[in-house]
Write a protein that holds these residues in place. Sequence first.
Motif, PDB file in Angstrom:
ATOM      1  N   HIS A 179       0.830  -1.206   0.000  1.00 46.34           N
ATOM      2  CA  HIS A 179       0.000   0.000   0.000  1.00 46.34           C
ATOM      3  C   HIS A 179       0.868   1.261   0.000  1.00 46.34           C
ATOM      4  CE1 HIS A 179      -3.392   2.588   0.972  1.00 46.34           C
ATOM      5  NE2 HIS A 179      -2.617   3.162   1.866  1.00 46.34           N
ATOM      6  N   THR A 180       1.898   1.249   0.836  1.00 47.64           N
ATOM      7  CA  THR A 180       2.786   2.406   0.932  1.00 47.64           C
ATOM      8  C   THR A 180       3.508   2.627  -0.391  1.00 47.64           C
ATOM      9  OG1 THR A 180       3.072   1.917   3.260  1.00 47.64           O
ATOM     10  CG2 THR A 180       4.656   3.417   2.290  1.00 47.64           C
ATOM     11  N   THR A 183       1.205   4.106  -2.907  1.00 43.41           N
ATOM     12  CA  THR A 183       0.941   5.526  -2.673  1.00 43.41           C
ATOM     13  C   THR A 183       2.111   6.370  -3.158  1.00 43.41           C
ATOM     14  OG1 THR A 183      -0.301   4.862  -0.729  1.00 43.41           O
ATOM     15  CG2 THR A 183       0.163   7.191  -0.945  1.00 43.41           C
ATOM     16  N   HIS A 184       3.340   5.915  -2.853  1.00 39.15           N
ATOM     17  CA  HIS A 184       4.518   6.648  -3.341  1.00 39.15           C
ATOM     18  C   HIS A 184       4.486   6.736  -4.868  1.00 39.15           C
ATOM     19  CE1 HIS A 184       6.822   7.489   0.221  1.00 39.15           C
ATOM     20  NE2 HIS A 184       6.831   6.230   0.625  1.00 39.15           N
ATOM     21  N   ASN A 187       1.963   9.175  -6.064  1.00 39.15           N
ATOM     22  CA  ASN A 187       2.460  10.528  -5.834  1.00 39.15           C
ATOM     23  C   ASN A 187       3.461  10.932  -6.912  1.00 39.15           C
ATOM     24  OD1 ASN A 187       0.896  10.554  -3.563  1.00 39.15           O
ATOM     25  ND2 ASN A 187       2.585  10.382  -2.095  1.00 39.15           N
TER      26      ASN A 187
ATOM     27  N   ARG B 613      -8.368  11.462  -2.857  1.00 35.85           N
ATOM     28  CA  ARG B 613      -7.198  10.857  -2.215  1.00 35.85           C
ATOM     29  C   ARG B 613      -6.252  11.957  -1.790  1.00 35.85           C
ATOM     30  NH1 ARG B 613      -1.812   8.931  -3.385  1.00 35.85           N
ATOM     31  NH2 ARG B 613      -1.649  10.330  -5.152  1.00 35.85           N
ATOM     32  N   SER B 615      -2.476  12.310   0.110  1.00 38.62           N
ATOM     33  CA  SER B 615      -1.371  11.701   0.841  1.00 38.62           C
ATOM     34  C   SER B 615      -0.416  12.801   1.296  1.00 38.62           C
ATOM     35  CB  SER B 615      -0.696  10.638  -0.030  1.00 38.62           C
ATOM     36  OG  SER B 615       0.635  10.965  -0.271  1.00 38.62           O
ATOM     37  N   THR B 617       3.347  13.396   2.924  1.00 42.75           N
ATOM     38  CA  THR B 617       4.625  12.756   3.215  1.00 42.75           C
ATOM     39  C   THR B 617       5.513  13.740   3.970  1.00 42.75           C
ATOM     40  OG1 THR B 617       4.392  11.746   1.043  1.00 42.75           O
ATOM     41  CG2 THR B 617       6.474  11.421   2.167  1.00 42.75           C
ATOM     42  N   LYS B 651      -4.414   6.435   7.219  1.00 46.62           N
ATOM     43  CA  LYS B 651      -3.435   5.382   7.495  1.00 46.62           C
ATOM     44  C   LYS B 651      -2.092   6.055   7.622  1.00 46.62           C
ATOM     45  CE  LYS B 651      -5.305   1.324   5.164  1.00 46.62           C
ATOM     46  NZ  LYS B 651      -5.701   1.357   3.767  1.00 46.62           N
ATOM     47  N   MET B 665       4.513   8.555   6.001  1.00 47.01           N
ATOM     48  CA  MET B 665       3.531   8.791   4.963  1.00 47.01           C
ATOM     49  C   MET B 665       2.136   8.536   5.516  1.00 47.01           C
ATOM     50  SD  MET B 665       3.339   7.996   1.133  1.00 47.01           S
ATOM     51  CE  MET B 665       3.355   6.293   0.933  1.00 47.01           C
ATOM     52  N   ASP B 667      -2.008   8.542   4.463  1.00 46.55           N
ATOM     53  CA  ASP B 667      -3.001   8.835   3.437  1.00 46.55           C
ATOM     54  C   ASP B 667      -4.424   8.829   3.956  1.00 46.55           C
ATOM     55  OD1 ASP B 667      -3.149   5.776   1.649  1.00 46.55           O
ATOM     56  OD2 ASP B 667      -1.853   6.229   3.323  1.00 46.55           O
TER      57      ASP B 667
END
Lengths: 210, 672
Positions: A179-180, A183-184, A187, B613, B615, B617, B651, B665, B667
């Motif tokens: 999942h991480t 997401t990266h 992005n 969405r 996110s 970081t 999360k 990170m 999200d």
Amino acid sequence: MLSILIIDDHPLVGDGIAMMIREVEYLRIEGMSKTAQEALDFLETHHPDIILLDISLPDMDGLELCSLIRKKNKQAKIIGLTSTNEAGIVTQFLANGANGYLLKNMEREELLQAIEEVRNDRIFLSKAANQKILEQYHSLREAMQNTPVLTRREKEILALLHNGYSGPGIAEKLFLSLHTVETHRKNLMQKLNANTTPQLLKVARDFKLV
Amino acid sequence: MSGRINFLSLVFALLFILPVNAQKINEDSLRKVIDSSVLDTVRVDAMLTLANYLLRHKQDEKAGLPLLNEAFSLASNAKLPNHLARYYLIYSNYLYMQNDWAGSIENLKKMQEVAKEIPDAAQREDAIMKSTNNLAGIHYFNGDFIGALEYHLKALEQVEQLPHNADSKATLYVNIASDYRLLNLYGKSYEYVSKITPMLSEMSDVLKVPYFYELFQSQINTGRGEEAFQTLQVIKNGFDTFDLNEGQMQDLRIQFHEQSGIYEMVITKNYQEALRQFELWNKASQEANADYSIVESSFNLGTALDSLHQYERAIPVLRQAYNQAIEFELAEFALKSAKLLAKIYSRVNQDSEGLKFATRAIHLNDSIISSEKLKELNFLEAKYQAKMKEEQIAKLNLLNAEKELEVVKRNRMILAISIGGSLGLILLGLFYRNAKQKQIIAEKDQKIQEDQIKFLERQQQVISLQSMINGQETERTRIAKDLHDGLGGLFSTIKMHFSTLQHEQPNLKTEPLFSKSYDMVNTASEEVRRIAHNMMPEVLIKMGLVQATRELCNSISAGKLLQVSLQPYGMEQRLSPSTEVMLFRILQELLNNIIKHSEATEAIIQFNREGNRLSVTVEDNGRGFSLAESDTKPHAGLSSVESRVNYLNGKISIDSQKEVGTTVMMDFLINE
């Protein structure tokens, strides 16, 4: 002779300013308003040369009042007068038609200087506000660079994608959850304006990121 | 009248959940079954039935309790959840009769637990429903009618999942109607009792007694005189048609005369007829030795005579009611009788007697109030004790589970090694690995459980955080505004004064005390601004998250130790104010941690928003930490970040490499 309108809901502040200029012969307090409505009413019948405007008023945002006044009155010089020193507020004041920005804990000399500058059609910012604006400018210039700045993790993931690794492969290699990693990757695609992984890699090569 | 507790329905509620027809049991044949049967189920069954009979109908604790305990150990050894549930029920009822509320509640809760293990679905639900109903009964008896109502409604829900059973449903409807009546919600009471009417033909006659009681009460209380009259006729016919034993028939007769009298008093105002009915009620009560009814009917006789202005007759009747009430410790009726007596005496100009009873009434009133408070207090205490027990049990269960897990693990190892020894080293290795895997699986199972607990805790945390954080942020905004406008304005004005003073009195510049004061005021004013800003940056409210974060980064970078850059993508639209504030707090906290602990020189904050969405970081190039290390030394900052991320239903993933840096990170799904 210059006439001044002070718009501030704190009566002490008005008194303080009045006191600071009491010995200045060419300055005269024409009015003090505690609310935006009072100020607007006052401006229907009066034409002050200088308006000192606080940001927080009970009935309206000072920023908003600034553009309202500016719409009706092109002549008056408006100086934002607040106790907060934040670049965003300063620039917004200027964008809404203000000619200057002062912090309430100013020196007497600073106030006189501000009035002098704005009456001569120059922009005046208090020293501290100037500093904030400069910082803001630097950071925006940095942000506007053509090459996107990648985070360390993004660089690693980009390199692995470049070397043919899949999402799960990268997750395993970097001890991250899938999942991480995803997401990266999402992005990255947004930053490099790519819709697919091959596209992403192409843009990355163009920017010499891999 | 409407305040009276329906003893009939309560007793019935208890009867209902007891083994059928306990009164008609043959003791000897049960003993024979207990002595001779080889089947555990049959023996336990007989033991429970007999124990209940001894405890409840013969009040023989010496014989009943040991028998009950024996049944319990048999049922536990043979693992018979159905019988265990019955044991708890009987024991709880026994404790109930002893006024041991805490014990009774505790056993009913245990019953609910053990009932879950009953394999047959219908029996299981039935047991759960009975325990819930009886929990309600305890609350009811203790005057907590709201608590009773809650449990009764819950039990009703359970009953509705069971195969249709008119008696179970009717019991609950009667009980709920009774709860509502005692809460003075007569409309609701009428509504529930009316639900029984279509089921009347399926119901046992025993149940009809309390049903008609509640039906009549609700009709009278809602002014339905006509219907109430018809109800009385049905009750009267019941003398010939209902299949009841002698005691139950007596109850029905008492009820009929009581309610007929009330009907005449309230609806027809035919006090003569009311008087006649109350006399019959009184007579029937005396025949049944029903103390409460005797006193109540005597008092009602007094009220009827009072209405007929027959004061000379009323006085002795009421004095008797008063004396009986004192004798049977029914303070409520002593009070009512005393009050009425005081009134009547003053009417017949016997003022000294009137004063005597008025004084008694005042004393009684005080003592009733204090004894009600005491009762309430005792019940609260009982509920608290039951709760404590539950918690203790939960703790013990946890300990046991942990111990068991240890034993299982050890056994597995021993088993693996002993088999391995006989089969040689290679096999040993294999089995060891197998055991290891099993152990891993067991650990995983445990992990799943832990995760579940964590999840529940998280939920709990989220709920309490939500209210806390909302309040906190509102408070912060308010304080920041007060600081800015109030204290900030004040300091600014002081400075303006100093500034003017300095201008007008130039020689003050050489005065050290003045310069020092001037500087201090300046510092104070800066400080107020800084505090207010940290509390709630104006720019966050007015310009939004990105600008506020940019300024946060800028001001940290201005300190030269750490350069923080901001990368916002897709953040053109603002988020909801509360989300913005929350995200800003998270970033403040994370940057704080970086500054305090990481020794980083660079950090990046990045927003990526696409559709809903988002996110965020936060990455630094600091010394990093291993997550295992942070287990032993909890990072206070991180836990508050986690709570806030949870609050936003996000999360968070934290990955940190020693001497390389940390990437956090988060999200979120933004729905706006």
